[in-house]
Scaffold this active site. Structure first.
Site, PDB file in Angstrom:
ATOM      1  N   ASP A   1     -33.620 116.592 131.920  1.00 41.25           N
ATOM      2  CA  ASP A   1     -32.586 117.609 132.063  1.00 41.25           C
ATOM      3  C   ASP A   1     -31.233 117.049 131.623  1.00 41.25           C
ATOM      4  O   ASP A   1     -31.098 115.869 131.296  1.00 41.25           O
ATOM      5  CB  ASP A   1     -32.601 118.251 133.458  1.00 41.25           C
ATOM      6  CG  ASP A   1     -32.013 117.393 134.548  1.00 41.25           C
ATOM      7  OD1 ASP A   1     -31.349 116.403 134.232  1.00 41.25           O
ATOM      8  OD2 ASP A   1     -32.214 117.744 135.728  1.00 41.25           O
TER       9      ASP A   1
ATOM     10  N   LYS B   1     -31.640 122.843 132.804  1.00 38.73           N
ATOM     11  CA  LYS B   1     -30.913 124.027 133.275  1.00 38.73           C
ATOM     12  C   LYS B   1     -29.512 123.545 133.596  1.00 38.73           C
ATOM     13  O   LYS B   1     -29.313 122.592 134.306  1.00 38.73           O
ATOM     14  CB  LYS B   1     -31.566 124.571 134.543  1.00 38.73           C
ATOM     15  CG  LYS B   1     -33.015 124.921 134.359  1.00 38.73           C
ATOM     16  CD  LYS B   1     -33.264 126.389 134.233  1.00 38.73           C
ATOM     17  CE  LYS B   1     -32.787 127.153 135.425  1.00 38.73           C
ATOM     18  NZ  LYS B   1     -32.887 128.596 135.196  1.00 38.73           N
TER      19      LYS B   1
ATOM     20  N   MET C   1     -23.142 121.925 143.154  1.00 38.00           N
ATOM     21  CA  MET C   1     -22.933 123.110 142.293  1.00 38.00           C
ATOM     22  C   MET C   1     -21.921 124.094 142.888  1.00 38.00           C
ATOM     23  O   MET C   1     -22.153 125.309 142.866  1.00 38.00           O
ATOM     24  CB  MET C   1     -24.277 123.840 142.070  1.00 38.00           C
ATOM     25  CG  MET C   1     -25.289 123.002 141.319  1.00 38.00           C
ATOM     26  SD  MET C   1     -26.876 123.820 141.116  1.00 38.00           S
ATOM     27  CE  MET C   1     -27.660 123.484 142.680  1.00 38.00           C
TER      28      MET C   1
HETATM   29  N1  SAH Z   1     -31.386 116.951 141.843  1.00 38.00           N
HETATM   30  C1  SAH Z   1     -29.976 116.574 141.780  1.00 38.00           C
HETATM   31  C2  SAH Z   1     -29.055 117.767 141.983  1.00 38.00           C
HETATM   32  C3  SAH Z   1     -29.181 118.828 140.910  1.00 38.00           C
HETATM   33  S1  SAH Z   1     -28.082 120.165 141.154  1.00 38.00           S
HETATM   34  C4  SAH Z   1     -29.698 115.483 142.821  1.00 38.00           C
HETATM   35  O1  SAH Z   1     -30.544 115.239 143.676  1.00 38.00           O
HETATM   36  O2  SAH Z   1     -28.634 114.859 142.770  1.00 38.00           O
HETATM   37  C5  SAH Z   1     -26.723 119.700 140.130  1.00 38.00           C
HETATM   38  C6  SAH Z   1     -25.533 119.331 140.996  1.00 38.00           C
HETATM   39  O3  SAH Z   1     -25.707 118.016 141.512  1.00 38.00           O
HETATM   40  C7  SAH Z   1     -24.214 119.289 140.280  1.00 38.00           C
HETATM   41  O4  SAH Z   1     -23.638 120.574 140.188  1.00 38.00           O
HETATM   42  C8  SAH Z   1     -23.407 118.397 141.184  1.00 38.00           C
HETATM   43  O5  SAH Z   1     -22.949 119.099 142.319  1.00 38.00           O
HETATM   44  C9  SAH Z   1     -24.457 117.407 141.643  1.00 38.00           C
HETATM   45  N2  SAH Z   1     -24.491 116.156 140.864  1.00 38.00           N
HETATM   46  C10 SAH Z   1     -25.536 115.639 140.204  1.00 38.00           C
HETATM   47  N3  SAH Z   1     -25.223 114.453 139.646  1.00 38.00           N
HETATM   48  C11 SAH Z   1     -23.935 114.218 139.963  1.00 38.00           C
HETATM   49  C12 SAH Z   1     -23.024 113.149 139.689  1.00 38.00           C
HETATM   50  N4  SAH Z   1     -23.382 112.087 138.978  1.00 38.00           N
HETATM   51  N5  SAH Z   1     -21.770 113.257 140.188  1.00 38.00           N
HETATM   52  C13 SAH Z   1     -21.386 114.314 140.927  1.00 38.00           C
HETATM   53  N6  SAH Z   1     -22.199 115.351 141.204  1.00 38.00           N
HETATM   54  C14 SAH Z   1     -23.452 115.299 140.747  1.00 38.00           C
END
Ligand code: SAH
Length: 257
Positions: free
Chosen positions: A43, A65, A180
Site C-alpha cells: 500500500d 487505498k 485518519m
Molecule cells: N495499519 C496502519 C494504519 C492505516 S490507516 C497502522 O497500523 O499504523 C492510515 C492512518 O494511519 C493515517 O491516516 C495516519 O493516521 C496513520 N499513520 C500511518 N503511518 C503513519 C506515520 N508514519 N505517521 C503518522 N501517522 C501514520
C-alpha cells in the site's frame, strides 16, 4: 542468525505489517517474507527503503487505498491477491503499521479464506503506538493514564464515524489516539470539548512518524485546529489527545537517523 522461520510456500499469501516507517521496525518475519516473496502488493504508506529489501526478481505492485479518488477499489485488491496466489506465487501483501489496525487487513484475509487460499498474518508495529514513541509520546504512562482508545476519524462517507458515542469516548478514555483524522480536526476537537474535555487538554499532531521527515505539533484542544491550519503538516499523521502528550517535552528523542 540461526532462527528457524516458517517457509513461505508458493500459492500462499502473507498479510504483513511493515511498521510505521523506520525499516528497523520490521519484524523478523516481515524481513523474511520480503526476501522470499515472488510478488509484493504494497500500500501507499510503505517506505521505499523497506520495498528495497524485496528479492531482486520480485515484482512490486502498488495497490494502496489512500482515501483519494483514484485509489483501487478494495474488491480489485482482493481479486488481485487471489489471482496471484492461484498462479502459484508467494504473495506478500505489505501494509503500513499493523495489517489489522484500521487497514482493511481483515477484509483481505476474509476474502482469502473464502477463496480457500492459505494465508499467514504477520502483525506489525502500529503507527498509533510505535509512531508516537518516535515522537516521545508513550501511549500509557503510570502517572497519566490507565486507558487508551484507538479511534478512526474516517467514517464511511469521509466524515467522523457515526457509530462512535462521542460523549462517552470523550469522558471515558484518558488518552485518545486518532488515525485518519486530520481533515476532521476542527470538528473533532469541538466534539471532544462538547463531550466535556477541557480546552486545555494537550493534543499532538504527529506527521510522518518514524521517518526522517517526522514533525510534531503540540497544542491543546482549544487551539489545535488553528495551529494546524497555520502550520500544515503532511500526511500521514496521527492525533493524540491527553496527558501523555506532555511527556514529549522530555522524551522527544528521534533525530531522524
Ligand atoms: N495499519 C496502519 C494504519 C492505516 S490507516 C497502522 O497500523 O499504523 C492510515 C492512518 O494511519 C493515517 O491516516 C495516519 O493516521 C496513520 N499513520 C500511518 N503511518 C503513519 C506515520 N508514519 N505517521 C503518522 N501517522 C501514520
Amino acid at each position: 542468525m540461526s532462527l528457524a522461520l516458517p517457509e513461505f510456500r508458493p500459492g500462499t499469501v502473507w498479510l504483513v505489517g511493515a511498521g510505521p516507517g523506520d525499516p528497523g521496525l520490521l519484524t523478523l518475519l516481515a524481513a523474511h517474507a520480503l526476501a522470499a516473496a515472488d510478488h509484493v502488493v504494497h500500500d501507499a504508506l510503505v517506505d521505499r527503503r523497506i520495498l528495497a529489501l524485496a528479492a531482486p526478481g520480485a515484482e512490486l505492485e502498488s495497490m494502496g487505498k489512500r482515501g483519494g479518488a483514484d485509489s483501487p477499489k478494495q474488491a480489485a485488491i482482493t481479486a488481485r491477491l487471489i489471482e496471484l496466489a492461484q498462479a502459484g506465487k508467494r504473495v506478500l501483501r505489505l501494509k503500513g503499521g499493523d495489517p489489522f489496525v484500521f487497514g482493511r487487513g481483515p477484509e483481505e484475509a476474509q476474502a482469502l479464506a473464502a477463496a480457500n487460499i492459505a494465508f499467514r498474518i504477520v502483525p506489525g508495529i502500529t503507527a498509533g503506538i510505535g509512531g508516537l514513541a518516535y515522537a516521545g509520546i508513550p501511549v500509557t504512562a503510570k502517572e497519566c493514564n490507565s486507558t487508551v482508545t484507538f479511534v478512526t476519524g474516517h467514517g464511511p462517507d469521509g466524515d467522523l464515524p457515526p457509530d462512535v458515542d462521542w460523549d462517552k469516548l470523550g469522558a471515558g478514555s484518558q488518552v485518545l489516539v486518532f488515525y485518519m483524522a486530520v481533515r476532521q480536526l476542527e470538528k473533532l476537537a469541538a466534539r471532544l470539548i462538547k463531550a466535556g474535555r477541557p480546552g486545555t487538554d494537550p493534543v499532538a499532531l504527529v506527521s510522518k512518524a518514524a521517518s526522517p521527515d517526522q514533525a510534531v505539533l503540540i497544542s491543546d484542544l482549544e487551539r489545535i485546529a488553528a495551529d494546524a491550519a497555520a502550520r500544515p503538516l503532511p500526511a500521514p499523521a496521527l492525533i493524540v489527545v491527553g496527558p501523555v502528550v506532555g511527556l514529549a517535552s522530555v522524551l522527544d528523542w528521534w533525530d531522524g537517523a
